[in-house]
Design an enzyme around this catalytic site. Structure first.
Site, PDB file in Angstrom:
ATOM      1  N   GLU A   1      40.286  24.461 -30.228  1.00 10.02           N
ATOM      2  CA  GLU A   1      41.845  24.792 -30.521  1.00 10.02           C
ATOM      3  C   GLU A   1      42.635  25.841 -29.798  1.00 10.02           C
ATOM      4  O   GLU A   1      43.978  25.244 -29.919  1.00 10.02           O
ATOM      5  CB  GLU A   1      41.925  25.273 -32.134  1.00 10.02           C
ATOM      6  CG  GLU A   1      41.281  24.383 -32.840  1.00 10.02           C
ATOM      7  CD  GLU A   1      42.329  23.201 -33.418  1.00 10.02           C
ATOM      8  OE1 GLU A   1      43.399  23.377 -32.929  1.00 10.02           O
ATOM      9  OE2 GLU A   1      41.792  22.177 -33.350  1.00 10.02           O
TER      10      GLU A   1
ATOM     11  N   HIS B   1      44.668  17.973 -27.400  1.00  9.80           N
ATOM     12  CA  HIS B   1      42.823  17.606 -27.732  1.00  9.80           C
ATOM     13  C   HIS B   1      43.176  15.897 -27.303  1.00  9.80           C
ATOM     14  O   HIS B   1      41.534  15.485 -26.903  1.00  9.80           O
ATOM     15  CB  HIS B   1      43.340  17.522 -29.753  1.00  9.80           C
ATOM     16  CG  HIS B   1      42.935  18.617 -29.699  1.00  9.80           C
ATOM     17  ND1 HIS B   1      42.149  19.703 -29.851  1.00  9.80           N
ATOM     18  CD2 HIS B   1      44.016  19.221 -30.838  1.00  9.80           C
ATOM     19  CE1 HIS B   1      42.303  20.438 -31.063  1.00  9.80           C
ATOM     20  NE2 HIS B   1      43.649  20.313 -31.486  1.00  9.80           N
TER      21      HIS B   1
ATOM     22  N   HIS C   1      49.790  20.378 -28.951  1.00 12.39           N
ATOM     23  CA  HIS C   1      48.633  20.794 -28.756  1.00 12.39           C
ATOM     24  C   HIS C   1      48.039  20.007 -29.193  1.00 12.39           C
ATOM     25  O   HIS C   1      47.090  20.140 -28.940  1.00 12.39           O
ATOM     26  CB  HIS C   1      49.169  22.221 -30.267  1.00 12.39           C
ATOM     27  CG  HIS C   1      47.885  22.449 -30.934  1.00 12.39           C
ATOM     28  ND1 HIS C   1      47.367  23.506 -30.487  1.00 12.39           N
ATOM     29  CD2 HIS C   1      46.866  21.355 -31.578  1.00 12.39           C
ATOM     30  CE1 HIS C   1      45.950  23.120 -31.039  1.00 12.39           C
ATOM     31  NE2 HIS C   1      45.989  22.224 -32.144  1.00 12.39           N
ATOM     32  N   GLU C   2      48.643  19.051 -30.274  1.00 15.95           N
ATOM     33  CA  GLU C   2      47.394  17.830 -30.933  1.00 15.95           C
ATOM     34  C   GLU C   2      47.470  17.279 -29.983  1.00 15.95           C
ATOM     35  O   GLU C   2      46.727  16.485 -29.993  1.00 15.95           O
ATOM     36  CB  GLU C   2      48.652  17.117 -31.531  1.00 15.95           C
ATOM     37  CG  GLU C   2      48.719  17.694 -33.410  1.00 15.95           C
ATOM     38  CD  GLU C   2      47.157  18.424 -33.232  1.00 15.95           C
ATOM     39  OE1 GLU C   2      46.557  17.612 -32.875  1.00 15.95           O
ATOM     40  OE2 GLU C   2      47.405  19.567 -34.310  1.00 15.95           O
TER      41      GLU C   2
END
Length: 318
Positions: free
Chosen positions: A232, A154, A150-151
């Site tokens: 997100e 970004h 997930h990170e």
């Protein structure tokens, strides 16, 4: 099966594009209003306020863009770690970088029991990925992999650059309001011994500039938070599709959010400046329904995120 590139969601991209378009319209309206107000009264003081605010805004945006990694690491108290110091963590990141076909970011660990993680940096070459000691203690390998995927999404999607650009208007509007207020408070609003027409008209112009700045800041703030929530959801989707295990990411979300309530309020307050970067916000209010506080949140509600991950699980099972 995990994909070899970070996937994108056309629906989310369209909504993020619409949000950026609205921010652009607000920016144009803001400039038009300032041009009209400052043109109606040839007032050097008011024009100077806007010019100084714009300079400060550019400087702030410049610093956020080029030094976001250093600022975030310093704020969190994190330290960079080598593969020898954290072999399991580096192993997870190495695997995900191979799957995503992207350069490996620097790796850091923050010495706090709060379970969380963040990634920042203007591009993949200078990116840094940070996890907390509390997160490493609470999650198993699959859950940790989901959070890191997930990170890293970004970073892959250049979210720091996008959010810095989106935030510029709000920064300038807030600075215009502040500078105009202090200008009037300390007698900069044209109340000098020179009683010409320009000075007499300075006070209403400054007040009008303040009102316009407040409205623009409020609108841009809400749009930026909306954009943040979309990003997100996009990172959740991209990370889940990369690993092929949306259930592991959902499990990590539930663990992190549930254990956050057990962290002392003082520690959560200290972490609040990094809320927009974190995997899950230190404070999450208004879960389960659309409330005023949810409109101000940088992250979607836990229920929304879990529902979207459940949809991805169904898609992958077909």
């Amino acid at each position: 099966m995990a994909r070899t590139r970070y996937a994108t969601d056309r629906g989310l991209i369209a909504r993020m594009g619409a949000t950026m378009f609205l921010l652009g319209l607000v920016f144009v309206a803001f400039i038009a209003a300032l041009v009209y107000l400052l043109g109606a009264f040839s007032n050097v003081s008011s024009g100077g306020i806007v010019f100084i605010a714009a300079l400060f805004g550019i400087g702030t945006a410049f610093g956020s863009y080029f030094w976001s990694d250093k600022i975030a690491l310093r704020t969190s108290g994190a330290r960079e770690v080598s593969p020898q110091q954290a072999p399991e963590l580096h192993g997870v990141i190495d695997r995900l970088c191979a799957l995503a076909d992207m350069p490996k970011p620097r790796v850091a660990i923050a010495p706090t029991d709060m379970p969380n993680a963040f990634a920042t940096g203007r591009n993949t070459k200078v990116a840094v990925l940070c996890v907390t000691e509390g997160l490493l203690r609470r999650l198993d390998r699959d859950e940790l992999e989901g959070v890191i995927a997930h990170e890293m999404s970004h970073v892959a999607h250049k979210d720091v650059a996008v959010m810095t650009l989106a935030s510029f208007l709000g920064i300038v509007a807030a600075l215009v309001v502040r500078f105009a207020f202090y200008s009037e408070l300390f007698g900069g609003g044209g109340r000098s011994n020179n009683n010409n027409g320009n000075n007499q008209g300075a006070l209403p112009v400054i007040l009008a500039v303040m009102v316009v700045g407040m409205v623009v800041y409020a609108v841009s703030f809400l749009l930026i938070r909306l954009l943040s929530r979309y990003r997100e959801l996009s990172a959740d989707r991209s990370g889940a599709l990369l690993t092929g295990q949306p259930s592991a990411l959902a499990s990590a979300l539930q663990k992190v959010t549930g254990d956050m309530a057990r962290i002392p309020t003082r520690d959560l307050r200290a972490a609040e400046p990094l809320n927009a970067f974190y995997f899950a916000p230190a404070f999450a209010k208004g879960r389960g329904q659309v409330t005023l506080s949810s409109l101000f949140s940088t992250h979607p509600s836990l229920e929304r995120r879990l529902a979207e991950l459940a949809k991805i699980s169904k898609q992958l099972s077909r």
